[in-house]
Design a protein around this motif. Structure first.
Motif, PDB file in Angstrom:
ATOM      1  N   PRO A   1      32.022 -32.298 -15.033  1.00  0.00           N
ATOM      2  CA  PRO A   1      32.371 -33.076 -16.241  1.00  0.00           C
ATOM      3  C   PRO A   1      31.616 -32.604 -17.477  1.00  0.00           C
ATOM      4  CG  PRO A   1      32.140 -34.536 -14.359  1.00  0.00           C
ATOM      5  CD  PRO A   1      31.688 -33.178 -13.899  1.00  0.00           C
ATOM      6  N   THR A   2      30.367 -32.209 -17.305  1.00  0.00           N
ATOM      7  CA  THR A   2      29.579 -31.724 -18.445  1.00  0.00           C
ATOM      8  C   THR A   2      30.131 -30.409 -18.966  1.00  0.00           C
ATOM      9  OG1 THR A   2      27.576 -32.795 -17.599  1.00  0.00           O
ATOM     10  CG2 THR A   2      27.281 -31.029 -19.207  1.00  0.00           C
ATOM     11  N   GLU A   3      30.478 -29.495 -18.056  1.00  0.00           N
ATOM     12  CA  GLU A   3      31.037 -28.213 -18.471  1.00  0.00           C
ATOM     13  C   GLU A   3      32.366 -28.406 -19.197  1.00  0.00           C
ATOM     14  OE1 GLU A   3      29.368 -25.091 -15.099  1.00  0.00           O
ATOM     15  OE2 GLU A   3      31.043 -26.430 -14.593  1.00  0.00           O
ATOM     16  N   ARG A   4      33.172 -29.328 -18.715  1.00  0.00           N
ATOM     17  CA  ARG A   4      34.459 -29.574 -19.364  1.00  0.00           C
ATOM     18  C   ARG A   4      34.259 -30.184 -20.747  1.00  0.00           C
ATOM     19  NH1 ARG A   4      38.328 -32.164 -14.690  1.00  0.00           N
ATOM     20  NH2 ARG A   4      39.876 -32.022 -16.361  1.00  0.00           N
ATOM     21  N   ALA A   5      33.293 -31.077 -20.865  1.00  0.00           N
ATOM     22  CA  ALA A   5      33.038 -31.722 -22.149  1.00  0.00           C
ATOM     23  C   ALA A   5      32.546 -30.725 -23.195  1.00  0.00           C
ATOM     24  CB  ALA A   5      32.017 -32.844 -21.972  1.00  0.00           C
ATOM     25  N   ARG A   6      31.844 -29.695 -22.748  1.00  0.00           N
ATOM     26  CA  ARG A   6      31.290 -28.712 -23.680  1.00  0.00           C
ATOM     27  C   ARG A   6      32.319 -27.688 -24.147  1.00  0.00           C
ATOM     28  NH1 ARG A   6      25.529 -27.384 -20.608  1.00  0.00           N
ATOM     29  NH2 ARG A   6      24.433 -29.299 -21.268  1.00  0.00           N
ATOM     30  N   LEU A   7      33.451 -27.623 -23.473  1.00  0.00           N
ATOM     31  CA  LEU A   7      34.474 -26.643 -23.841  1.00  0.00           C
ATOM     32  C   LEU A   7      35.224 -27.110 -25.083  1.00  0.00           C
ATOM     33  CD1 LEU A   7      36.229 -25.376 -20.595  1.00  0.00           C
ATOM     34  CD2 LEU A   7      34.985 -24.033 -22.275  1.00  0.00           C
ATOM     35  N   ARG A   8      35.130 -26.342 -26.133  1.00  0.00           N
ATOM     36  CA  ARG A   8      35.828 -26.674 -27.373  1.00  0.00           C
ATOM     37  C   ARG A   8      36.593 -25.455 -27.884  1.00  0.00           C
ATOM     38  NH1 ARG A   8      31.148 -29.256 -31.024  1.00  0.00           N
ATOM     39  NH2 ARG A   8      30.051 -27.450 -30.174  1.00  0.00           N
ATOM     40  N   SER A   9      37.642 -25.736 -28.612  1.00  0.00           N
ATOM     41  CA  SER A   9      38.453 -24.646 -29.159  1.00  0.00           C
ATOM     42  C   SER A   9      37.664 -23.843 -30.179  1.00  0.00           C
ATOM     43  CB  SER A   9      39.707 -25.213 -29.840  1.00  0.00           C
ATOM     44  OG  SER A   9      40.456 -26.000 -28.947  1.00  0.00           O
TER      45      SER A   9
ATOM     46  N   ALA B   1      41.554 -28.668 -19.138  1.00  0.00           N
ATOM     47  CA  ALA B   1      42.451 -29.674 -18.574  1.00  0.00           C
ATOM     48  C   ALA B   1      42.543 -29.565 -17.053  1.00  0.00           C
ATOM     49  CB  ALA B   1      43.832 -29.552 -19.200  1.00  0.00           C
ATOM     50  N   LEU B   2      42.619 -28.341 -16.535  1.00  0.00           N
ATOM     51  CA  LEU B   2      42.714 -28.139 -15.089  1.00  0.00           C
ATOM     52  C   LEU B   2      41.353 -28.216 -14.414  1.00  0.00           C
ATOM     53  CD1 LEU B   2      45.288 -25.196 -14.991  1.00  0.00           C
ATOM     54  CD2 LEU B   2      45.727 -27.637 -14.647  1.00  0.00           C
ATOM     55  N   GLY B   3      40.294 -28.060 -15.195  1.00  0.00           N
ATOM     56  CA  GLY B   3      38.944 -28.168 -14.643  1.00  0.00           C
ATOM     57  C   GLY B   3      38.558 -27.017 -13.746  1.00  0.00           C
ATOM     58  N   ILE B   4      38.983 -25.799 -14.089  1.00  0.00           N
ATOM     59  CA  ILE B   4      38.673 -24.637 -13.258  1.00  0.00           C
ATOM     60  C   ILE B   4      38.105 -23.509 -14.112  1.00  0.00           C
ATOM     61  CG2 ILE B   4      40.460 -25.166 -11.558  1.00  0.00           C
ATOM     62  CD1 ILE B   4      42.173 -22.965 -12.939  1.00  0.00           C
TER      63      ILE B   4
END
Length: 482
Positions: A418-426, A295-298
């Motif tokens: 954006p790609t790294e954030r999209a790949r992050l899943r619980s 969510a924070l993108g960091i």
């Protein structure tokens, strides 16, 4: 880390900052009771008052139909078999990856989803709940409060009567040890009552010993790279595992030989299939040595040898050389530049000459150093909009490695693409049936969220299986996947 961590300040317990926080511990006295006010409804009043604070401290309530059914399926049987079947209970599953369970007066029982993930059958969950229900039926919380009041009075008398300050100190320490031991006696009493209740309800009475062993194995897994071993909350706030193991095994043997009672592994694991594992997405993810917040993108990465631990207030890390790290955030919208913020008084012992303007991966940043109460600190604050993301390194014996690790960690901070954030899943629990020829080593390959070199160890701890033996075909096992 939740948004609330933006208000948390620096290295907890190291006295760098002017503010601090305190979390509720399982062994702590719950609430404050004024002497002479013990009354029939006191237990219910304490539980109702403290319930919201407990829920907030442990990440809120975790809502999952399968997990709720897994817990609810045993409660009725345990209540009927307990010392006080008339006692009502309010069971809450807490949204925390910590392994913990505890009780408040008035029948408030709590179990974390982290504990449910470690359990391997219904009887193990029943063993934990039976232990906590025993605290309620034995009225341990009120007794603990009464003992705390007595301890305070005894300390006051000793201080007033004994003129020799050293003798007074020894007397107070002696009384504190006595009262601490009383709490341990309570825990062992709850174990003994819990095993009897477990068996009376038709569950495997040896489940308590199995789960204690699983918790100890998980504690060893967590502390494998730490100089000072840590333990899940439930273990660290209860008597030593060897002592408890001896008691629960002895209590189970008085009931019957191993193999009696219901375990129900397949049904239980089927109920927690798909349950969230590890960090809540709102608090970011720990992936090996990296912390990533979708969510924070960091994100950032700590050097080898450090173990990360996420909490609602901050991300913490430590290594075997005595270096501690805290990462958190603060609202810095009131400061036009980071140097002013660094010098604004939130750091005790700041060395003004050490403050430097810089950039980290294209982001404005400031670094500095501080010394206070025997600790040396390195601080970096990186700005994104109105938020200052803060790294604080602490050591009593700083050396070149300490400075190198600080720089390496701070320099790794970045904004996720954006790609790294999209790949992050619980991470989730996935339950599968073993096939002929499956081994722990083979199945562990499919695990996520843990360094490859530790997957086998993690798999065996999570499933309570020996690593060098083939798994019988058709056995339900847990994987952690994203």
């Amino acid at each position: 880390m939740k948004r609330g961590w933006l208000r948390a300040l620096a290295v907890a317990g190291l006295a760098l900052l002017t503010a601090s926080c305190q979390l509720l511990g399982d062994g702590a006295t719950i609430g404050t009771v004024v002497p002479g006010t013990l009354r029939p409804n006191l237990a219910n009043d304490i539980g109702a008052r403290e319930h919201p604070r407990v829920v907030a401290t442990y990440g809120g309530v975790y809502n999952d139909p399968g997990a709720e059914r897994a817990v609810a399926s045993v409660v009725g049987r345990l209540v009927a078999a307990s010392d006080d079947p008339s006692q009502s209970y309010k069971i809450t599953i807490l949204n925390s990856p910590a392994i913990n369970a505890f009780a408040l007066p008035g029948g408030y029982l709590y179990v974390t989803r982290g504990l449910l993930a470690l359990a391997n059958d219904t009887s193990e969950v029943a063993a934990v709940l039976a232990h906590e229900m025993a605290h309620v039926t034995a009225n341990h919380a009120i007794k603990r409060q009464q003992r705390a009041e007595a301890k305070e009075l005894a300390n006051r008398i000793v201080t007033d009567v004994v003129q020799d300050s050293e003798e007074a100190r020894k007397a107070i320490v002696s009384s504190q040890l006595s009262f601490a031991r009383f709490s341990q006696v309570q825990e062992l009493e709850a174990d003994a009552i819990g095993v009897k209740t477990l068996a009376k309800a038709g569950f495997d009475p040896y489940a308590a010993s199995r789960f204690l062993k699983s918790m100890a194995a998980y504690a060893r897994y967590q502390s494998a790279e730490k100089e000072t071993p840590s333990a899940p909350d439930f273990l660290s706030s209860h008597p030593s595992t060897p002592e408890r193991l001896q008691l629960v095994v002895r209590a189970a043997r008085q009931i019957g030989a191993p193999g009696i009672g219901e375990r129900d592994r397949d049904r239980y694991l089927g109920q927690i299939n798909g349950m969230l594992y590890g960090d809540d997405p709102l608090e970011g993810f720990v992936r090996g040595r990296s912390f990533l917040h979708k969510a924070l993108g960091i994100g950032f990465t700590v050097p080898k040898g450090y173990i990360l631990e996420n909490s609602p207030e901050a991300v913490l890390a430590s290594n075997g050389d005595g270096t501690a790290i805290r990462f958190d955030g603060a609202d810095i919208s009131g400061y036009s530049n980071l140097v002013d913020y660094m010098n604004s008084g939130w750091i005790n012992g700041l060395l003004p000459a050490s403050v430097r303007d810089t950039t980290i991966n294209g982001l404005p940043a400031v670094t500095g150093a501080a010394i206070t109460q025997g600790w040396s600190f390195r601080i970096a604050v990186i700005r994104i909009g109105r938020t200052g993301y803060r790294f604080i390194f602490a050591s009593r014996s700083p050396n070149e490695g300490f400075v190198h690790d600080f720089r390496e960690t701070a320099d790794s901070f970045k904004q996720l693409t954006p790609t790294e954030r999209a790949r992050l899943r619980s991470l989730r629990i996935k339950v599968v049936k073993s096939k002929p020829g499956d081994t722990p080593r083979k199945l562990a390959i499919g695990m996520s969220g843990v360094e490859p070199s530790r997957r086998l160890e993690f798999f065996t701890v999570l499933n309570d299986l020996p690593k060098d033996e083939a798994i019988p075909a058709g056995t339900s096992v847990k994987l952690v996947v994203d």
